[in-house]
Design a protein around this motif. Sequence first.
Motif, PDB file in Angstrom:
ATOM      1  N   UNK A  96       0.819  -1.208   0.000  1.00 29.21           N
ATOM      2  CA  UNK A  96       0.000   0.000   0.000  1.00 29.21           C
ATOM      3  C   UNK A  96       0.855   1.261   0.000  1.00 29.21           C
ATOM      4  N   UNK A  97       2.164   1.110   0.314  1.00 25.89           N
ATOM      5  CA  UNK A  97       3.034   2.278   0.381  1.00 25.89           C
ATOM      6  C   UNK A  97       3.571   2.640  -0.994  1.00 25.89           C
ATOM      7  N   UNK A  98       4.029   1.663  -1.740  1.00 31.46           N
ATOM      8  CA  UNK A  98       4.624   1.960  -3.042  1.00 31.46           C
ATOM      9  C   UNK A  98       4.406   0.799  -4.004  1.00 31.46           C
ATOM     10  N   UNK A  99       4.289   1.098  -5.267  1.00 33.82           N
ATOM     11  CA  UNK A  99       4.162   0.042  -6.262  1.00 33.82           C
ATOM     12  C   UNK A  99       5.548  -0.412  -6.696  1.00 33.82           C
ATOM     13  N   UNK A 100       5.633  -1.625  -7.186  1.00 32.89           N
ATOM     14  CA  UNK A 100       6.911  -2.164  -7.629  1.00 32.89           C
ATOM     15  C   UNK A 100       7.404  -1.404  -8.849  1.00 32.89           C
ATOM     16  N   UNK A 101       8.705  -1.152  -8.899  1.00 29.85           N
ATOM     17  CA  UNK A 101       9.278  -0.441 -10.040  1.00 29.85           C
ATOM     18  C   UNK A 101      10.697  -0.948 -10.284  1.00 29.85           C
ATOM     19  N   UNK A 102      11.337  -0.423 -11.305  1.00 30.54           N
ATOM     20  CA  UNK A 102      12.685  -0.821 -11.676  1.00 30.54           C
ATOM     21  C   UNK A 102      13.648   0.297 -11.265  1.00 30.54           C
ATOM     22  N   UNK A 103      14.623  -0.071 -10.446  1.00 33.34           N
ATOM     23  CA  UNK A 103      15.549   0.914  -9.872  1.00 33.34           C
ATOM     24  C   UNK A 103      16.981   0.564 -10.277  1.00 33.34           C
ATOM     25  N   UNK A 104      17.686   1.542 -10.812  1.00 33.80           N
ATOM     26  CA  UNK A 104      19.103   1.393 -11.125  1.00 33.80           C
ATOM     27  C   UNK A 104      19.911   1.972  -9.966  1.00 33.80           C
ATOM     28  N   UNK A 105      20.709   1.134  -9.316  1.00 28.69           N
ATOM     29  CA  UNK A 105      21.553   1.571  -8.199  1.00 28.69           C
ATOM     30  C   UNK A 105      22.973   1.785  -8.714  1.00 28.69           C
ATOM     31  N   UNK A 106      23.478   3.008  -8.580  1.00 26.17           N
ATOM     32  CA  UNK A 106      24.826   3.345  -9.022  1.00 26.17           C
ATOM     33  C   UNK A 106      25.672   3.568  -7.769  1.00 26.17           C
ATOM     34  N   UNK A 107      26.518   2.612  -7.450  1.00 30.25           N
ATOM     35  CA  UNK A 107      27.276   2.622  -6.188  1.00 30.25           C
ATOM     36  C   UNK A 107      28.580   1.855  -6.382  1.00 30.25           C
ATOM     37  N   UNK A 108      29.723   2.476  -6.010  1.00 30.92           N
ATOM     38  CA  UNK A 108      31.020   1.834  -6.250  1.00 30.92           C
ATOM     39  C   UNK A 108      31.467   0.955  -5.091  1.00 30.92           C
ATOM     40  N   UNK A 109      30.795   1.007  -3.949  1.00 30.03           N
ATOM     41  CA  UNK A 109      31.152   0.169  -2.814  1.00 30.03           C
ATOM     42  C   UNK A 109      30.310  -1.105  -2.837  1.00 30.03           C
ATOM     43  N   UNK A 110      30.958  -2.251  -3.049  1.00 27.24           N
ATOM     44  CA  UNK A 110      30.231  -3.515  -3.212  1.00 27.24           C
ATOM     45  C   UNK A 110      29.335  -3.863  -2.019  1.00 27.24           C
ATOM     46  N   UNK A 111      29.796  -3.706  -0.764  1.00 30.70           N
ATOM     47  CA  UNK A 111      28.908  -4.026   0.363  1.00 30.70           C
ATOM     48  C   UNK A 111      27.673  -3.140   0.414  1.00 30.70           C
ATOM     49  N   UNK A 112      27.848  -1.851   0.099  1.00 24.35           N
ATOM     50  CA  UNK A 112      26.705  -0.931   0.104  1.00 24.35           C
ATOM     51  C   UNK A 112      25.756  -1.279  -1.034  1.00 24.35           C
ATOM     52  N   UNK A 113      26.328  -1.615  -2.186  1.00 24.02           N
ATOM     53  CA  UNK A 113      25.513  -1.999  -3.343  1.00 24.02           C
ATOM     54  C   UNK A 113      24.670  -3.235  -3.022  1.00 24.02           C
ATOM     55  N   UNK A 114      25.288  -4.228  -2.410  1.00 19.55           N
ATOM     56  CA  UNK A 114      24.579  -5.459  -2.057  1.00 19.55           C
ATOM     57  C   UNK A 114      23.477  -5.185  -1.041  1.00 19.55           C
ATOM     58  N   UNK A 115      23.768  -4.366  -0.031  1.00 22.56           N
ATOM     59  CA  UNK A 115      22.778  -4.061   1.003  1.00 22.56           C
ATOM     60  C   UNK A 115      21.608  -3.266   0.432  1.00 22.56           C
ATOM     61  N   UNK A 116      21.902  -2.322  -0.452  1.00 22.03           N
ATOM     62  CA  UNK A 116      20.840  -1.521  -1.066  1.00 22.03           C
ATOM     63  C   UNK A 116      19.964  -2.393  -1.955  1.00 22.03           C
ATOM     64  N   UNK A 117      20.595  -3.306  -2.674  1.00 22.06           N
ATOM     65  CA  UNK A 117      19.821  -4.251  -3.474  1.00 22.06           C
ATOM     66  C   UNK A 117      18.860  -5.047  -2.594  1.00 22.06           C
ATOM     67  N   UNK A 118      19.339  -5.463  -1.429  1.00 20.99           N
ATOM     68  CA  UNK A 118      18.481  -6.192  -0.497  1.00 20.99           C
ATOM     69  C   UNK A 118      17.287  -5.382  -0.054  1.00 20.99           C
ATOM     70  N   UNK A 119      17.508  -4.091   0.248  1.00 24.18           N
ATOM     71  CA  UNK A 119      16.402  -3.219   0.640  1.00 24.18           C
ATOM     72  C   UNK A 119      15.362  -3.122  -0.472  1.00 24.18           C
ATOM     73  N   UNK A 120      15.830  -2.883  -1.686  1.00 23.21           N
ATOM     74  CA  UNK A 120      14.915  -2.689  -2.813  1.00 23.21           C
ATOM     75  C   UNK A 120      14.136  -3.965  -3.118  1.00 23.21           C
ATOM     76  N   UNK A 121      14.824  -5.086  -3.084  1.00 24.33           N
ATOM     77  CA  UNK A 121      14.131  -6.351  -3.341  1.00 24.33           C
ATOM     78  C   UNK A 121      13.129  -6.650  -2.233  1.00 24.33           C
ATOM     79  N   UNK A 122      13.467  -6.304  -1.016  1.00 24.75           N
ATOM     80  CA  UNK A 122      12.541  -6.499   0.099  1.00 24.75           C
ATOM     81  C   UNK A 122      11.304  -5.622  -0.063  1.00 24.75           C
ATOM     82  N   UNK A 123      11.485  -4.466  -0.686  1.00 24.81           N
ATOM     83  CA  UNK A 123      10.356  -3.574  -0.956  1.00 24.81           C
ATOM     84  C   UNK A 123       9.569  -3.997  -2.190  1.00 24.81           C
TER      85      UNK A 123
END
Length: 564
Positions: free
Chosen positions: A437-464
């Motif tokens: 009910x908060x947000x609809x699914x969409x396609x997000x491009x994450x631009x991040x040079x730190x691999x751990x941050x990139x992986x964690x952000x991917x986890x957040x987005x997929x969880x959403x």
Amino acid sequence: MSLAGTAQSSPTTESRQSKGIGVSILVIESFASTPLGPKIVFANNVALQETGYEEKSLVGSPLGLIYDRDDLRNLIEKLPIIAARAGFCWMNRNLIRNGGMKETMHWTIRPTKRENGRAQHFTLTFKSIQEVRKSDPTARLDRPSPTEPTQESRIADKTAPDSSNGDLEKALQKTRSESLAMAAGGVAHDFKNALQTIKSNLEIAHSLAGVHSKLSTCLNDANHALDDAEILAHQMLAFTRGDQFKSKIFDITDQVQRASTLCTAGSRVSCQLNLEPQLRLVEGDPNRIYQVLHNLVINACQAMPNGGVLHLTTGNADLDLQNRYLVAAGSYTVVSVRDRGCGIPPDILPQIFENNFSTKIDGSGFGLASCLAIVKAHGGEIRAASKVGVGTEFLVFLPSTGKTVERSELSSTQGNIISSSNNTGIPECISRTDQASITKACRVLVVEDQAPVLKATRGLLQHLGHECFEAMDGESAIRTYRQHLDSAEPIDVVLLDMTLPGGLHGVDVYRELQMMDPKVLVIATSGYFDDGPNDTVAEAGFPASLAKPFSMEALSKTITRLLS
């Protein structure tokens, strides 16, 4: 980005000394991406004042805009050598101010390194030769300096070669302080990147574990500790910018309760709260006041290694001229921190607020000194009483304010401490059912040079419930966005880190994406951002921004706002 900036009056040596302008700090790329050297990715307020440029003109421009052109090529060639050293280098070179005026400055440079040991950025400081000589008349700054790497200890030796032990220690301390100021910008950025990884994974763990699981208490404690680390990161960033504390009206009860929860977690100390329900409001920086309470409570717990009871009490006090606390007459909001520990000997008690004084073997000697400085900056006082074998009590007197605020505004000030959590410490935006009910699914491009941050952000987005695409530099981001632009499923939102490797800065990537798609939705992110508006982001016209470490809730709401 244009190299020309809006002219500001260049400070004279006299005006700088009268204002105590401090050390200018710059962070630049790790390589020369332009003919005039690496681009500047951060400048503190002191650097902006010294150079005469506004932030929007200086940040994103090459170092050669302000650095001695006669030595620029030499500096660029030695960057790989500097990057390999543990210490920092110094040189006396011209600063070129907005308008062309030059002045010889004392510059230092050191690398900020990644986990693999390679330089991620370089941090520079510069200060006028006159100010350096005034602060340290023994400094030898007139010898030729070919920009050669120098260890910190060697710098100290050259600064005061003939000094006594006391003077040498002062020189060493001065070098350490300069090194801290120089590194703070890069450290704050890297620290907030690490916090982003921790925060993202904690929030996902909360969601998977459930609110009432056996793990929830441990995760809550970890989340509260993370909040403390975020406060520290903000303070580090404020230090690099020369920021003053941000004043607002608030109820100190929230800070007292948080200190009691966080600082006793995992110890054998129990906390007894006695809170005044009609406690008067105070005016100041709630994060700085929390830092004071945090230090006092930690000290109290350490004074009771075998456990005990810690008493935290709040109250109102109206003091006249003749009062037993020797505090100026006035109305105060008071916090008492009382332990039943070992106590402080009477011959030591008068010294506890002095710089570099500590009764602990591994103590820094700055904790109580910083507490006193913060409280005095708020117009208050700290008093201490102690008896060996009985315990110690600290009283924090903060001037009460007669100003009033709306309840909603008061609530938002409390939110500065826990900006993305409810009172359980669990992010509010974690339930998959609620997310629909908060947000609809969409396609997000994450631009991040730190691999751990990139992986964690991917986890957040997929969880959403979002689909995630990834890029670790600007060129890859542009290529990925272009590939999907004319497809049946184009990218909806770009989450763009502002400090990227390679030749393209975050602003450059945004400009390229705009040329392809004028309606591109980009969220700028950075460890250099603070909670407030950022001049670079505003000037570039980014639709939205997020300061790291951002929460799942903040990410979800920002995406929802853009898509709506």
